[in-house]
Enzyme design. Structure first.
Site, short mmCIF file in Angstrom:
data_model
loop_
_atom_site.label_atom_id
_atom_site.label_comp_id
_atom_site.label_asym_id
_atom_site.label_seq_id
_atom_site.Cartn_x
_atom_site.Cartn_y
_atom_site.Cartn_z
N TYR A 33 0.87 -1.26 0.12
CA TYR A 33 -0.01 0.09 0.05
C TYR A 33 0.94 1.38 -0.03
O TYR A 33 2.01 1.22 0.20
CB TYR A 33 -0.85 0.14 1.16
CG TYR A 33 -0.24 0.26 2.56
CD1 TYR A 33 0.55 -0.62 3.15
CD2 TYR A 33 -0.67 1.70 3.06
CE1 TYR A 33 1.01 -0.14 4.42
CE2 TYR A 33 0.13 1.94 4.61
CZ TYR A 33 0.71 0.83 5.01
OH TYR A 33 1.16 1.35 6.20
N LYS A 149 6.54 -2.08 2.17
CA LYS A 149 5.27 -1.21 2.65
C LYS A 149 4.10 -2.30 2.34
O LYS A 149 3.24 -1.95 1.41
CB LYS A 149 4.95 0.04 2.05
CG LYS A 149 3.98 0.97 2.95
CD LYS A 149 4.03 2.26 2.58
CE LYS A 149 3.24 3.40 3.20
NZ LYS A 149 3.15 3.11 4.59
N GLU A 182 11.64 2.74 14.53
CA GLU A 182 10.81 3.76 14.09
C GLU A 182 9.31 3.72 15.00
O GLU A 182 9.16 2.84 15.60
CB GLU A 182 10.55 3.55 12.63
CG GLU A 182 9.61 2.29 12.18
CD GLU A 182 9.73 2.05 10.84
OE1 GLU A 182 9.66 3.04 10.07
OE2 GLU A 182 9.63 0.86 10.35
N LEU A 207 10.68 1.10 7.41
CA LEU A 207 10.22 1.64 6.47
C LEU A 207 10.98 2.95 6.00
O LEU A 207 11.36 3.75 6.54
CB LEU A 207 8.78 2.23 6.55
CG LEU A 207 8.14 2.49 5.10
CD1 LEU A 207 7.93 1.31 4.00
CD2 LEU A 207 6.76 3.16 5.25
#
Ligand code: PDD
Length: 282
Positions: A33, A149, A182, A207
């Protein structure tokens, strides 16, 4: 006004939009996505998100034949139909519909495409930025390919929920070495005592944020030093400033990590000027 979604090759009323129960995105999380912010009818960091989309598809060997320019036309038509000039666009592409079997289906199985758009008030987000947000730290329980992702977001979902239950905006994920990777849906940054930005280098454990990339360029233009290295929660808690970045939060100051207030508890001046410059750069 009716709200529209786009599924495979048709614009359909949002409330009636659906995919098959044997879609591999639903069965296995076998899908990727992207999320874009829309301001003044433009997609922010448009190119970067497309590049990451095609890279994610390539890494998973999902054969998606539609060109970027065809997708751009479709996204803008969806925005037009929904009369959205400020909001968020979500695009998901799965490996398609096939009888349930872990291994890939036949190569001629068409991928499933889902596009949605919604209104989102960036002025409300701006007001939040003036206050800053709280984050908690949480164990990073994800797999080793967080650079893709994919919609496999269970560990992210659990971490975000833990944050919400503690009244926090985000969870910073901490790996087995005790380093922050993250946020559950954002990139994590701190500002050290010398005024340099510190954020984790790009590897498979995070990511590769598109907002991060633009903020790095903005920081370079502002002659703000950048150090790409991992940091611990303890270092973050004694940092001069902290903030997060993502397509939907831009640059969002962090004013508290767990029980520790960052600086004097107000958003850092560097974080706020990076937010302004990021938006100006678009
Ligand atoms: N999240 N890290 C993770 C795990 C993310 O899910 C995201 C984005 C980011 C920031 O990436 P970018 O700057 O390219 O948005 C970092 C999106 C917004 C989401 O899942 O909704």
């Amino acid at each position: 006004m009716s709200r529209y979604a786009y599924v495979n090759s048709a614009f359909v009323p949002h409330r009636a939009a659906s995919v098959h129960i044997e879609d591999r995105g639903f069965q296995f999380g076998d899908a990727v996505y992207e999320v874009w912010s829309v301001r003044d009818g433009h997609l922010l960091d448009e190119q970067g998100h497309f590049e990451r989309l095609y890279r994610s598809l390539d890494q998973l060997d999902i054969r998606f034949e539609r060109s970027q320019s065809a997708m751009q036309v479709t996204i803008h038509e969806l925005l037009r139909r929904n009369r959205i000039r400020e909001g968020l666009v979500y695009l998901q592409i799965s490996r398609g519909v096939a009888p349930r079997d872990h291994a890939f289906p036949a190569t001629n199985t068409p991928p499933t495409i889902v596009l949605t758009a919604k209104r989102f008030s960036f002025s409300a987000a701006g007001r939040r930025a003036e206050q800053g947000v709280r984050v908690i730290t949480h164990e990073d329980e994800r797999w080793d390919r967080c650079d893709i992702k994919s919609v496999n977001l269970l560990a992210n979902v659990l971490a975000k929920q833990a944050a919400r239950e503690e009244g926090a905006y985000e969870a910073w994920l901490v790996d087995k070495a005790g380093l922050v990777t993250e946020g559950s849906s954002t990139t994590a940054w701190i500002v050290n005592a010398d005024g340099a930005l510190v954020t984790r280098p790009l590897d498979n454990h995070i990511l590769h944020g598109i907002t991060r990339k633009t903020v790095v360029a903005v920081a370079n233009a502002m002659s703000i030093p950048l150090i790409e290295r991992a940091f611990t929660p303890a270092e973050a808690k004694s940092a001069r400033e902290a903030f997060i970045t993502s397509a939907s939060s831009f640059v969002m100051p962090v004013v508290q990590i767990d029980d520790k207030m960052i600086g004097n508890g107000a958003p850092g001046s560097l974080s706020l000027s990076l937010r302004d410059e990021y938006l100006r750069a678009q």
